[in-house]
Design an enzyme around this catalytic site. Structure first.
Site, PDB file in Angstrom:
ATOM      1  N   ASP A   7       1.004  -1.245  -0.607  1.00 12.90           N
ATOM      2  CA  ASP A   7       0.442   0.245  -0.030  1.00 12.90           C
ATOM      3  C   ASP A   7       0.856   1.181  -0.045  1.00 12.90           C
ATOM      4  O   ASP A   7       1.931   1.915   1.138  1.00 12.90           O
ATOM      5  CB  ASP A   7      -1.101   0.412   1.174  1.00 12.90           C
ATOM      6  CG  ASP A   7      -1.558   1.054   1.134  1.00 12.90           C
ATOM      7  OD1 ASP A   7      -2.569   1.644   0.434  1.00 12.90           O
ATOM      8  OD2 ASP A   7      -2.328   1.708   2.021  1.00 12.90           O
ATOM      9  N   GLU A  67      -1.664  -1.677  -4.702  1.00 17.49           N
ATOM     10  CA  GLU A  67      -3.459  -1.209  -5.387  1.00 17.49           C
ATOM     11  C   GLU A  67      -2.503   0.123  -6.504  1.00 17.49           C
ATOM     12  O   GLU A  67      -1.832   0.627  -6.317  1.00 17.49           O
ATOM     13  CB  GLU A  67      -3.544  -0.415  -3.741  1.00 17.49           C
ATOM     14  CG  GLU A  67      -4.746   0.472  -4.162  1.00 17.49           C
ATOM     15  CD  GLU A  67      -5.727   0.562  -2.906  1.00 17.49           C
ATOM     16  OE1 GLU A  67      -6.693   0.342  -2.047  1.00 17.49           O
ATOM     17  OE2 GLU A  67      -5.333   1.894  -1.897  1.00 17.49           O
ATOM     18  N   ASP A 141      -2.351   0.775   7.740  1.00 16.88           N
ATOM     19  CA  ASP A 141      -1.677   0.831   5.889  1.00 16.88           C
ATOM     20  C   ASP A 141      -1.172  -0.912   5.513  1.00 16.88           C
ATOM     21  O   ASP A 141      -1.144  -1.648   4.556  1.00 16.88           O
ATOM     22  CB  ASP A 141      -0.502   1.490   6.252  1.00 16.88           C
ATOM     23  CG  ASP A 141      -0.672   3.004   5.796  1.00 16.88           C
ATOM     24  OD1 ASP A 141      -1.639   3.264   4.706  1.00 16.88           O
ATOM     25  OD2 ASP A 141      -0.744   3.834   6.821  1.00 16.88           O
TER      26      ASP A 141
END
Length: 182
Positions: A7, A67, A141
């Site tokens: 992330d 992502e 996160d």
């Protein structure tokens, strides 16, 4: 299969490693790479890159999932996020890992069953899916990174689902349509 989920962020970059057969998952590790808020941009990027290389070397994932961000609050935020993503991509390329990207809604749908799930729902489902001990501290996160890795493992089920639909489709198309009285 062992997957490293990332992330990306220029101040805090989450990472998570899961392993298992396609569609399943077991927790390996997770955490965050934190950069000093006053550190210049190039030093932050170097820290992210070096830490991701060390994680790849220590845990030997077969792929990296990331992502795919497509919206940012402002242009400068989008640039900083793009730079952090580039560090993850570079680390994957340097270590010869396959790299996959998933939109945020797909990750949320895969993990929480709802494409607009909030962070708390995603974190809860990551803990539940991986059967994490409540004593294991999990930053937001890091939970997002684990969700991204789980999404990649979950995608392994798709070919089997498509194959099953193809087997059923001919049988369904041979049936005579049923008339519904009006």
């Amino acid at each position: 299969m062992r997957i490293l989920g990332v992330d990306p962020g220029s101040a805090v970059c989450g990472y998570g490693v899961v392993e298992g057969p396609d569609g399943g998952g077991r927790y390996v590790t997770a955490g965050t790479i934190r950069c000093a808020s006053l550190a210049p941009g190039p030093m932050r990027l170097r820290r992210i890159h070096e830490n991701l290389l060390a994680i790849i070397d220590e845990f030997s994932p077969t792929a990296l999932s990331l992502e795919r961000h497509f919206v940012a609050a402002n242009v400068q935020s989008a640039f900083r996020l793009g730079e952090a993503r580039a560090m993850a991509m570079l680390a994957a390329a340097e270590r010869g890992l396959a790299m996959y990207e998933y939109p945020p809604n797909e990750v949320k749908l895969c993990v929480a069953g709802h494409g607009h799930a909030d962070k708390a729902q995603v974190k809860y489902m990551v803990r539940k899916t991986l059967k994490l001990d409540p004593a294991i501290e999990l930053a937001d996160d890091a939970a997002d990174a684990l969700a991204i890795a789980l999404c990649h493992l979950g995608r392994g089920r798709m070919p089997n689902l498509v194959e099953a639909i193809e087997r059923i489709r001919p049988a369904v198309s041979r049936r005579k349509p049923r008339m519904v009285p009006q």
